[in-house]
Design a protein around this motif. Structure first.
Motif, PDB file in Angstrom:
ATOM      1  N   VAL A  43       0.840  -1.200   0.000  1.00  0.00           N
ATOM      2  CA  VAL A  43       0.000   0.000   0.000  1.00  0.00           C
ATOM      3  C   VAL A  43       0.876   1.251   0.000  1.00  0.00           C
ATOM      4  O   VAL A  43       0.696   2.163  -0.816  1.00  0.00           O
ATOM      5  N   GLN A 105      -5.953  -7.950  -1.129  1.00  0.00           N
ATOM      6  CA  GLN A 105      -5.891  -7.879   0.331  1.00  0.00           C
ATOM      7  C   GLN A 105      -6.161  -6.478   0.842  1.00  0.00           C
ATOM      8  O   GLN A 105      -6.735  -6.297   1.916  1.00  0.00           O
ATOM      9  N   ASP A 106      -5.725  -5.472   0.104  1.00  0.00           N
ATOM     10  CA  ASP A 106      -5.955  -4.077   0.483  1.00  0.00           C
ATOM     11  C   ASP A 106      -5.936  -3.259  -0.805  1.00  0.00           C
ATOM     12  O   ASP A 106      -4.920  -3.198  -1.490  1.00  0.00           O
ATOM     13  N   SER A 108      -6.222  -0.019  -1.312  1.00  0.00           N
ATOM     14  CA  SER A 108      -5.798   1.382  -1.271  1.00  0.00           C
ATOM     15  C   SER A 108      -4.741   1.647  -2.342  1.00  0.00           C
ATOM     16  O   SER A 108      -3.793   0.871  -2.500  1.00  0.00           O
TER      17      SER A 108
END
Length: 375
Positions: A43, A105-106, A108
């Protein structure tokens, strides 16, 4: 004529080093998350890549005069600047592709980017939609990357006049770009320090952490350490580590008529005193070396080992600020060769901060012998 030519070359070299841009650093506490998982490393990596890409894109909109003024130079080598920019875009694109692998998973800073053109387009408007959670980071990151880019472009602007680590001059030169994603090599330069000093403490710390680094030593300082201590002192000092050379003294090898003797003498010294730790790598002081040196390096079975992540710990930055700079550049480039100075007391606390901050981030440390054996 030879004397006049040497004086001119020296003056050009000094001019190239004059009025350096203050080194950039970024307070990592402004980033609202810890780098305590591989996904969170990605991220932060995606964010820094896009932030730097925005700055890089904006620099391409400047005309020659505006860019020269920004870099504090009267003349610039625009061809070299364009080549360095192109290399940067390539690394950013490859790095972003790697950083995207954890988007499930993320999500952003995950954008649907399918080409470098998409990266350029997204970078141009990046700051407009980062979200409130990251608003405290966006402007300091922008300022860091603007200053860091100026550091790199200034060196690119002087290529042809002054060589540096931003350009490889031959196939026998390496800068860390050949490493795998998330892999980093620790290197230290300028040593060793006098007995009982910072080099001793640093090598003990590395062994305690079960880490390896490559120490690029100066022949004069190594000789002083050898003559001042017992016969096995150097072997104990660098046990478990690798030792390359920087030449006989810390002096630019670009205009030095004795540059070949400097390398030969330092190489013979390390091979004799530290046969188990010696690796056939040469780190040029200031990154400056001769464009016609490839044949000599091959004759000595040496490779030039450059760097792409400079801690700038030999300047005004504190140990923590140097470490924060390194972490930001690790996130940006996702792999590379880190340079610190083992003769300075800041090196070890900077390394300790760096290791604490990345301990759970999923990065890896390249073995120094493994790196030396890469072709």
């Amino acid at each position: 004529m030879r004397i006049a030519g040497a004086l001119l070359a020296t003056l050009l070299s000094l001019a190239a080093q004059a009025a350096p841009i203050p080194p950039a650093s970024l307070d990592r506490s402004l980033w609202p998350e810890q780098l305590d998982s591989p996904a969170l490393f990605d991220v932060a990596s995606r964010a820094e890549i896009l932030s730097f890409a925005r700055v890089l894109h904006e620099s391409e909109l400047l005309d020659d005069a505006a860019l020269a003024a920004r870099l504090g130079l009267r003349q610039i080598n625009l061809q070299k600047i364009r080549a360095v920019r192109a290399q940067m875009w390539q690394r950013l694109w490859l790095g972003y592709q790697q950083a995207q692998l954890s988007c499930e998973q993320d999500a952003s800073f995950c954008y649907l980017l399918e080409s470098m053109a998409d990266l350029r387009t997204t970078a141009a408007t990046f700051a407009t939609d980062v979200g409130k959670f990251y608003t405290g980071w966006i402007e300091p990151s922008y300022q860091f990357h603007a200053r860091y880019l100026d550091e790199q472009l200034r060196k690119a602007a002087l290529l042809g006049q002054t060589s540096s680590e931003v350009e490889r001059l031959s196939s026998r030169e390496r800068n860390g770009d050949e490493l795998n994603d998330r892999m980093f090599l620790l290197t230290f330069v300028g040593g060793p320090a006098p007995a009982g000093g910072s080099t001793d403490a640093l090598t003990r710390y590395l062994r305690k952490q079960k880490l390896q680094a490559t120490f690029f030593v100066l022949g004069t300082r190594l000789q002083q350490r050898r003559d001042a201590g017992p016969a096995n002192a150097l072997g104990q000092l660098y046990a478990g580590q690798c030792v390359g050379i920087q030449g006989w003294e810390y002096r630019s090898h670009a205009q030095w008529q004795g540059w070949q003797d400097s390398i030969r003498q330092a190489q013979a010294q390390v091979q004799a005193d530290l046969p188990a730790q010696y690796v056939p790598l040469f780190r040029p002081p200031y990154g400056q070396r001769r464009a016609d040196g490839e044949a000599f390096m091959a004759s000595q079975q040496l490779q030039v080992s450059l760097w792409d992540i400079d801690a700038q710990d030999d300047g005004p930055l504190s140990a923590e600020a140097s470490a924060q700079r390194v972490v930001t550049l690790m996130l940006l480039w996702r792999k590379g060769v880190i340079q610190l100075h083992d003769t300075l007391p800041k090196a070890q606390p900077a390394l300790e901060w760096l290791l604490r901050s990345t301990a759970q981030s999923g990065i890896g440390w390249e073995g120094c012998h493994d790196y030396a054996q890469r072709q």
